[in-house]
Design a protein around this motif. Sequence first.
Motif, PDB file in Angstrom:
ATOM      1  N   THR A  48       2.904  -8.276  -3.126  1.00  0.00           N
ATOM      2  CA  THR A  48       1.754  -8.212  -4.017  1.00  0.00           C
ATOM      3  C   THR A  48       2.284  -8.383  -5.434  1.00  0.00           C
ATOM      4  OG1 THR A  48       0.639  -6.676  -2.539  1.00  0.00           O
ATOM      5  CG2 THR A  48      -0.192  -6.803  -4.791  1.00  0.00           C
ATOM      6  N   LEU A  49       1.634  -9.233  -6.200  1.00  0.00           N
ATOM      7  CA  LEU A  49       2.003  -9.454  -7.596  1.00  0.00           C
ATOM      8  C   LEU A  49       0.799  -9.193  -8.480  1.00  0.00           C
ATOM      9  CD1 LEU A  49       3.731 -11.647  -5.783  1.00  0.00           C
ATOM     10  CD2 LEU A  49       4.513 -12.335  -8.039  1.00  0.00           C
ATOM     11  N   GLU A  50       1.064  -8.687  -9.689  1.00  0.00           N
ATOM     12  CA  GLU A  50       0.022  -8.480 -10.686  1.00  0.00           C
ATOM     13  C   GLU A  50       0.434  -9.163 -11.967  1.00  0.00           C
ATOM     14  OE1 GLU A  50      -1.040  -4.410 -11.369  1.00  0.00           O
ATOM     15  OE2 GLU A  50      -1.505  -4.055  -9.256  1.00  0.00           O
ATOM     16  N   ARG A  51      -0.558  -9.694 -12.677  1.00  0.00           N
ATOM     17  CA  ARG A  51      -0.280 -10.296 -13.971  1.00  0.00           C
ATOM     18  C   ARG A  51      -0.557  -9.261 -15.048  1.00  0.00           C
ATOM     19  NH1 ARG A  51      -3.697 -15.163 -15.236  1.00  0.00           N
ATOM     20  NH2 ARG A  51      -4.964 -13.669 -16.350  1.00  0.00           N
ATOM     21  N   GLY A  52       0.457  -8.992 -15.844  1.00  0.00           N
ATOM     22  CA  GLY A  52       0.332  -8.001 -16.905  1.00  0.00           C
ATOM     23  C   GLY A  52      -0.308  -8.574 -18.151  1.00  0.00           C
ATOM     24  N   ASP A  53      -0.452  -7.719 -19.161  1.00  0.00           N
ATOM     25  CA  ASP A  53      -1.072  -8.112 -20.423  1.00  0.00           C
ATOM     26  C   ASP A  53      -0.357  -9.282 -21.087  1.00  0.00           C
ATOM     27  OD1 ASP A  53      -2.968  -6.146 -20.100  1.00  0.00           O
ATOM     28  OD2 ASP A  53      -1.883  -4.677 -21.311  1.00  0.00           O
ATOM     29  N   GLY A  54       0.947  -9.373 -20.921  1.00  0.00           N
ATOM     30  CA  GLY A  54       1.707 -10.470 -21.512  1.00  0.00           C
ATOM     31  C   GLY A  54       1.580 -11.768 -20.738  1.00  0.00           C
ATOM     32  N   GLY A  55       0.837 -11.746 -19.621  1.00  0.00           N
ATOM     33  CA  GLY A  55       0.635 -12.948 -18.826  1.00  0.00           C
ATOM     34  C   GLY A  55       1.690 -13.181 -17.767  1.00  0.00           C
ATOM     35  N   ARG A  56       2.698 -12.301 -17.691  1.00  0.00           N
ATOM     36  CA  ARG A  56       3.775 -12.467 -16.712  1.00  0.00           C
ATOM     37  C   ARG A  56       3.399 -11.794 -15.393  1.00  0.00           C
ATOM     38  NH1 ARG A  56       8.804  -9.346 -16.589  1.00  0.00           N
ATOM     39  NH2 ARG A  56       8.091  -8.501 -18.556  1.00  0.00           N
ATOM     40  N   TRP A  57       3.674 -12.500 -14.291  1.00  0.00           N
ATOM     41  CA  TRP A  57       3.439 -11.959 -12.948  1.00  0.00           C
ATOM     42  C   TRP A  57       4.633 -11.112 -12.536  1.00  0.00           C
ATOM     43  CZ3 TRP A  57      -1.034 -12.334 -10.245  1.00  0.00           C
ATOM     44  CH2 TRP A  57      -1.966 -13.265 -10.692  1.00  0.00           C
ATOM     45  N   THR A  58       4.361  -9.940 -11.936  1.00  0.00           N
ATOM     46  CA  THR A  58       5.391  -9.004 -11.503  1.00  0.00           C
ATOM     47  C   THR A  58       5.122  -8.586 -10.064  1.00  0.00           C
ATOM     48  OG1 THR A  58       5.565  -8.138 -13.759  1.00  0.00           O
ATOM     49  CG2 THR A  58       6.462  -6.767 -12.014  1.00  0.00           C
ATOM     50  N   VAL A  59       6.174  -8.488  -9.263  1.00  0.00           N
ATOM     51  CA  VAL A  59       6.052  -8.016  -7.884  1.00  0.00           C
ATOM     52  C   VAL A  59       5.859  -6.503  -7.919  1.00  0.00           C
ATOM     53  CG1 VAL A  59       7.183  -7.832  -5.635  1.00  0.00           C
ATOM     54  CG2 VAL A  59       7.509  -9.900  -7.031  1.00  0.00           C
ATOM     55  N   THR A  60       4.699  -6.045  -7.464  1.00  0.00           N
ATOM     56  CA  THR A  60       4.387  -4.618  -7.479  1.00  0.00           C
ATOM     57  C   THR A  60       4.543  -3.970  -6.111  1.00  0.00           C
ATOM     58  OG1 THR A  60       2.041  -5.093  -7.187  1.00  0.00           O
ATOM     59  CG2 THR A  60       2.844  -4.820  -9.463  1.00  0.00           C
ATOM     60  N   ALA A  61       4.662  -4.787  -5.078  1.00  0.00           N
ATOM     61  CA  ALA A  61       4.916  -4.284  -3.720  1.00  0.00           C
ATOM     62  C   ALA A  61       5.589  -5.402  -2.931  1.00  0.00           C
ATOM     63  CB  ALA A  61       3.622  -3.867  -3.040  1.00  0.00           C
ATOM     64  N   TYR A  62       6.541  -5.017  -2.084  1.00  0.00           N
ATOM     65  CA  TYR A  62       7.210  -5.978  -1.209  1.00  0.00           C
ATOM     66  C   TYR A  62       7.452  -5.288   0.128  1.00  0.00           C
ATOM     67  CZ  TYR A  62      10.377  -9.308   0.820  1.00  0.00           C
ATOM     68  OH  TYR A  62      10.941 -10.231   1.675  1.00  0.00           O
ATOM     69  N   VAL A  63       6.917  -5.877   1.194  1.00  0.00           N
ATOM     70  CA  VAL A  63       7.070  -5.300   2.527  1.00  0.00           C
ATOM     71  C   VAL A  63       7.631  -6.357   3.473  1.00  0.00           C
ATOM     72  CG1 VAL A  63       5.886  -4.201   4.471  1.00  0.00           C
ATOM     73  CG2 VAL A  63       5.088  -3.774   2.123  1.00  0.00           C
ATOM     74  N   PRO A  64       8.886  -6.177   3.908  1.00  0.00           N
ATOM     75  CA  PRO A  64       9.406  -7.083   4.935  1.00  0.00           C
ATOM     76  C   PRO A  64       8.914  -6.616   6.310  1.00  0.00           C
ATOM     77  CG  PRO A  64      11.102  -5.544   4.247  1.00  0.00           C
ATOM     78  CD  PRO A  64       9.876  -5.245   3.427  1.00  0.00           C
ATOM     79  N   HIS A  65       8.477  -7.543   7.109  1.00  0.00           N
ATOM     80  CA  HIS A  65       8.021  -7.228   8.472  1.00  0.00           C
ATOM     81  C   HIS A  65       9.126  -7.720   9.412  1.00  0.00           C
ATOM     82  CE1 HIS A  65       4.144  -6.447   6.609  1.00  0.00           C
ATOM     83  NE2 HIS A  65       4.186  -7.657   6.078  1.00  0.00           N
ATOM     84  N   ARG A  66      10.236  -6.994   9.419  1.00  0.00           N
ATOM     85  CA  ARG A  66      11.456  -7.466  10.106  1.00  0.00           C
ATOM     86  C   ARG A  66      11.297  -7.598  11.610  1.00  0.00           C
ATOM     87  NH1 ARG A  66      14.055  -4.194   5.809  1.00  0.00           N
ATOM     88  NH2 ARG A  66      14.943  -5.725   4.384  1.00  0.00           N
ATOM     89  N   SER A  67      10.316  -6.950  12.174  1.00  0.00           N
ATOM     90  CA  SER A  67      10.137  -7.080  13.623  1.00  0.00           C
ATOM     91  C   SER A  67       9.142  -8.189  13.971  1.00  0.00           C
ATOM     92  CB  SER A  67       9.671  -5.755  14.218  1.00  0.00           C
ATOM     93  OG  SER A  67       8.417  -5.392  13.668  1.00  0.00           O
ATOM     94  N   ARG A  68       8.545  -8.812  12.951  1.00  0.00           N
ATOM     95  CA  ARG A  68       7.539  -9.848  13.183  1.00  0.00           C
ATOM     96  C   ARG A  68       8.136 -11.230  12.867  1.00  0.00           C
ATOM     97  NH1 ARG A  68       2.525  -9.069   9.760  1.00  0.00           N
ATOM     98  NH2 ARG A  68       3.033 -10.977   8.639  1.00  0.00           N
ATOM     99  N   ALA A  69       8.453 -11.964  13.908  1.00  0.00           N
ATOM    100  CA  ALA A  69       9.014 -13.303  13.733  1.00  0.00           C
ATOM    101  C   ALA A  69       7.941 -14.249  13.200  1.00  0.00           C
ATOM    102  CB  ALA A  69       9.551 -13.825  15.061  1.00  0.00           C
ATOM    103  N   CYS A  70       8.384 -15.310  12.538  1.00  0.00           N
ATOM    104  CA  CYS A  70       7.444 -16.320  12.043  1.00  0.00           C
ATOM    105  C   CYS A  70       8.019 -17.706  12.265  1.00  0.00           C
ATOM    106  CB  CYS A  70       7.140 -16.113  10.565  1.00  0.00           C
ATOM    107  SG  CYS A  70       8.593 -16.000   9.505  1.00  0.00           S
TER     108      CYS A  70
END
Length: 144
Positions: free
Chosen positions: A122-144
């Motif tokens: 999940t990324l959010e754009r802050g007041d300065g206009g920059r996108w930041t990763v606010t959550a990262y979830v690896p689903h290591r048991s879910r192949a793709c």
Amino acid sequence: MSGPSPDAAGAVREAYGAMWSERVKAFRVASADGTDLERYVAPVVLSVFEEELARLKKDGMVIRGDLGHEPEVSLADAGAGPPRATVEDCVDLSKWQPLDITTGWPLPLPGDQPLRHAATATLERGDGGRWTVTAYVPHRSRAC
């Protein structure tokens, strides 16, 4: 979620890619020192990444090689607070190689994890206009 505009989706993809570029640098030395990870991730995400790097260092490991991605971006309705985006990724570890810090010898990847697994950011754009990763979830048991 709606289809992203090309400009916003590109900015999200760029921020996500920059986060991974800095993360790969950190994996190569088992430390976030000397990287710009804090520029691309929220403090809570940085803390999780630093814990992972500390485990690598404790286990005497670094990681080399290339990491593949297949990120797909979707943007949330911008009217509901800060602009948000979700990245669904397929992380490809097939060219990723853990190495023993002392000897430089290759070590096996964890056997219970597919070489290609799903991840959600999940990324959010802050007041300065920059996108930041606010959550990262690896689903290591879910192949793709």
